[in-house]
Design a protein around this motif. Structure first.
Motif, PDB file in Angstrom:
ATOM      1  N   LEU A  41       4.807  -6.807  -5.552  1.00  0.00           N
ATOM      2  CA  LEU A  41       3.648  -5.847  -5.512  1.00  0.00           C
ATOM      3  C   LEU A  41       4.413  -3.774  -5.654  1.00  0.00           C
ATOM      4  CD1 LEU A  41       0.880  -5.458  -3.708  1.00  0.00           C
ATOM      5  CD2 LEU A  41       2.624  -5.941  -1.291  1.00  0.00           C
ATOM      6  N   TYR A  88       4.764  -2.553   2.336  1.00  0.00           N
ATOM      7  CA  TYR A  88       2.904  -3.334   1.554  1.00  0.00           C
ATOM      8  C   TYR A  88       2.301  -2.769   1.702  1.00  0.00           C
ATOM      9  CZ  TYR A  88       7.333  -6.545   2.946  1.00  0.00           C
ATOM     10  OH  TYR A  88       8.124  -6.501   3.302  1.00  0.00           O
ATOM     11  N   LEU A 119      -0.779  -1.743  -2.325  1.00  0.00           N
ATOM     12  CA  LEU A 119      -1.671  -2.405  -2.100  1.00  0.00           C
ATOM     13  C   LEU A 119      -2.649  -1.109  -2.132  1.00  0.00           C
ATOM     14  CD1 LEU A 119      -3.492  -4.996  -2.662  1.00  0.00           C
ATOM     15  CD2 LEU A 119      -3.561  -5.790   0.161  1.00  0.00           C
TER      16      LEU A 119
END
Length: 257
Positions: free
Chosen positions: A164, A232, A236
């Protein structure tokens, strides 16, 4: 769906004519090879380390610590640039754009190749980590196989996090590479961002630079990074932003050469 799969297959074949595949293999196995060589040169420590109940955790931490800070971002920068240069180098963009497939299909097929190479990198890297643990036991009779049960879940979760963190870097470098003809410019920008990330990683606003995320993973636990920062979400968000921006620029660009 079949159009996208056929386009992806075509791009996958073309990537064989670039150095991206060899770079992926070499880059993935580079750090595990160094760790393995170092372990084998310190034979007096092999028995104790392989008998440890945390051998896999130790190897995972060592390999990812070295990989995430510098080698992985550099590998992504070079691979993304090489994929775009397949067309620029052979002056094939016009020819590609005259094929019976939409620009949307072409865009995501090429981007899919970049993501597929990143997945291949992660698979090979983890195989390399495993080999650093078991090869000494195969080569030295008195060295036992790792006593610790392999922590599949921990490895999967850890790899998912790093994957990620890589996505915004890949997306931005792909954006630069397909819109800038000069091969060295995207690489130069990427290298500058990596160097900047090494300086900014422990800065309280370092999370604004997406190239810092892989390094931050090892700093969260020693209080040098604010644990309340949602890395995170930022990863994203940047990935989606860069991908949408790249897609819009690609669809609306006037020059197709």
């Amino acid at each position: 769906m079949m159009v996208i799969l056929n386009s992806f297959q075509s791009e996958w074949i073309k990537r064989k004519h670039s150095s991206a595949s060899w770079l992926t293999i070499f880059g993935a196995l580079f750090i595990p090879a160094i760790v393995l060589i170092r372990r084998m040169l310190e034979t007096e420590k092999l028995i104790g380390s392989n008998s440890s109940g945390k051998i896999w955790n130790m190897l995972y931490s060592q390999c990812w610590n070295y990989m995430s800070i510098f080698v992985l971002p550099i590998g992504i920068i070079l691979t993304a640039s090489l994929i775009a240069q397949i067309e620029y180098r052979n002056n094939c963009w016009k020819q590609v754009h005259t094929t019976p497939q939409s620009f949307t299909v072409l865009f995501f097929a090429k981007f899919g190749i970049a993501i597929a190479l990143l997945i291949e990198f992660f698979l090979l890297f983890n195989i390399g980590i495993i080999l650093t643990g078991i090869l000494p036991a195969l080569l030295f009779a008195d060295v036992p196989f790792p006593k610790q049960d392999f922590p599949y879940q921990a490895f999967l979760i850890g790899n998912a996090k790093f994957f990620l963190y890589c996505l915004p870097i890949l997306s931005l470098q792909y954006l630069l590479s397909i819109h800038i003809r000069n091969f060295m410019v995207p690489i130069g920008i990427g290298l500058a961002m990596v160097i900047a990330s090494l300086i900014a990683v422990s800065w309280k606003y370092g999370f604004l630079l997406p190239y810092t995320y892989c390094s931050m993973q090892f700093l969260i636990h020693d209080n040098r990074i604010d644990p309340n920062v949602n890395i995170y979400g930022w990863s994203l968000g940047y990935f989606v932003l860069f991908t949408i921006l790249n897609y819009i620029l690609y669809i609306k660009q006037k020059s197709r050469g």
